[in-house]
Design a protein around this motif. Structure first.
Motif, PDB file in Angstrom:
ATOM      1  N   GLU A   1       1.791   1.942   0.154  1.00  0.00           N
ATOM      2  CA  GLU A   1       3.126   2.014  -0.449  1.00  0.00           C
ATOM      3  C   GLU A   1       3.229   1.114  -1.674  1.00  0.00           C
ATOM      4  OE1 GLU A   1       5.849   1.101   2.633  1.00  0.00           O
ATOM      5  OE2 GLU A   1       5.567   3.008   3.681  1.00  0.00           O
TER       6      GLU A   1
ATOM      7  N   PRO B   1      -0.334   1.202   5.744  1.00  0.00           N
ATOM      8  CA  PRO B   1       0.860   1.711   5.061  1.00  0.00           C
ATOM      9  C   PRO B   1       1.403   0.774   3.989  1.00  0.00           C
ATOM     10  CG  PRO B   1       1.378   1.034   7.318  1.00  0.00           C
ATOM     11  CD  PRO B   1      -0.114   1.027   7.197  1.00  0.00           C
TER      12      PRO B   1
ATOM     13  N   SER C   1       9.262   7.545   1.971  1.00  0.00           N
ATOM     14  CA  SER C   1       9.279   6.349   2.834  1.00  0.00           C
ATOM     15  C   SER C   1       9.001   6.704   4.295  1.00  0.00           C
ATOM     16  CB  SER C   1      10.634   5.634   2.719  1.00  0.00           C
ATOM     17  OG  SER C   1      10.856   5.190   1.407  1.00  0.00           O
TER      18      SER C   1
ATOM     19  N   ARG D   1       6.259   6.807   7.741  1.00  0.00           N
ATOM     20  CA  ARG D   1       5.118   6.262   8.448  1.00  0.00           C
ATOM     21  C   ARG D   1       4.329   7.422   9.020  1.00  0.00           C
ATOM     22  NH1 ARG D   1       5.753   2.309   6.002  1.00  0.00           N
ATOM     23  NH2 ARG D   1       6.167   0.187   6.719  1.00  0.00           N
TER      24      ARG D   1
ATOM     25  N   ALA E   1      10.160   5.247   7.726  1.00  0.00           N
ATOM     26  CA  ALA E   1       9.792   3.831   7.638  1.00  0.00           C
ATOM     27  C   ALA E   1      11.019   2.957   7.851  1.00  0.00           C
ATOM     28  CB  ALA E   1       9.191   3.553   6.263  1.00  0.00           C
TER      29      ALA E   1
END
Length: 292
Positions: A154, A150, A261, A263, A292
């Motif tokens: 990102e 991740p 944002s 996960r 997140a």
């Protein structure tokens, strides 16, 4: 064909679907997001948005294996007849209205080159199947990469250039098409062996993309590496017609994920991969979303 319009359509339709999945904590990414969106994009590209609901059945019939038992031949025959009828209709309508779509543009170019309508229909049928499976799997593979790395995803998804590199790394590490076949047009000497003229050669793209002489530490997920030797879309005269659209769709998905944002977790372990000689795909991808 206006690729920017297709990508904008993908975002416009996909954003609320993604938001709904996030609000529910997840779901089948392929069944709820990838497949419905790709059906719509393909239909729009062909110039017939009303065909989106028929595309999954056509693809299933055209790519579901040997022509046995006899019932399979009937299903394939019916799908081909339906597909031909609809494509003929779309092509004729495109000529009448001078519409900007793949069906009409290809048919006109083939006609100018002396090729018959059958050549257009054959190509469009092949393109429909190829654009379906590979693009859906590229989107799924991006989600899988995001679940595993991740932070790297990102960090890359913050700008246009970074998203492009991220998609290239997903294509390098997990290409949907693992191998392609070619026919030798003459005797070829390679690494001390002779490939005879007319021999069928199976070239493994996935292996080439993991060549440590070209890609150092090839199993490491690194969006910032040099991707100039990437072979996931082929090369030269055989370079994939839909490469730009597919990569822009995946980059758009990366942007949507970064904006939210989230996960991502995988609910199926191991993943239910389907293998053929040339493809590695998933029938479903059950994921969990969290903030997140």
């Amino acid at each position: 064909m206006d690729i920017d319009r297709m990508v904008a359509l993908f975002v416009r339709i996909g954003a609320p679907v993604l938001d709904s999945m996030i609000a529910r904590g997840g779901g089948d990414f392929i069944g709820e997001f990838g497949a419905p969106l790709q059906a719509r994009v393909i239909a729009e590209t062909l110039g017939a948005p009303e065909l989106a609901g028929k595309i999954p059945a056509w693809v299933d019939a055209l790519s579901s294996g040997p022509l046995e038992p006899p019932e399979r031949q009937e299903i394939l025959g019916a799908a081909l007849a339906s597909l031909r009828f609809e494509l003929e209709r779309v092509i004729d309508a495109s000529r009448e209205t001078s519409s900007d779509n793949l069906s009409g543009a290809l048919d006109q170019r083939n006609a100018d080159s002396g090729l018959c309508r059958a050549a257009t229909l054959s190509f469009l049928g092949l393109w429909l199947v190829a654009a379906w499976e590979t693009t859906i799997q590229l989107l799924a593979n991006l989600v899988i990469a995001w679940s595993a790395c991740p932070e790297a995803c990102e960090a890359s998804a913050g700008d246009v250039a970074g998203r492009a590199r991220l998609v290239e790394e997903v294509l390098r590490l997990t290409p949907a098409v693992h191998a392609i076949d070619r026919i030798a047009t003459e005797n070829v000497s390679l690494f001390g062996e002779t490939i005879p003229e007319n021999a069928i050669v199976l070239a493994f793209i996935a292996a080439a993309n993991s060549d440590d002489e070209i890609f150092p530490h090839p199993r490491r997920f690194d969006p910032n590496r040099d991707h100039s030797a990437l072979l996931s879309f082929g090369q030269g005269a055989h370079y994939c017609l839909g490469a730009k659209l597919a990569t822009l769709q995946a980059a758009a998905l990366a942007g949507m994920l970064a904006e939210r944002s989230v996960r991502i977790g995988l609910r199926d372990e191991p993943l239910p991969w389907r293998w053929t000689l040339s493809l590695r795909t998933l029938p479903r991808l059950d994921i969990a979303f969290s903030r997140a």
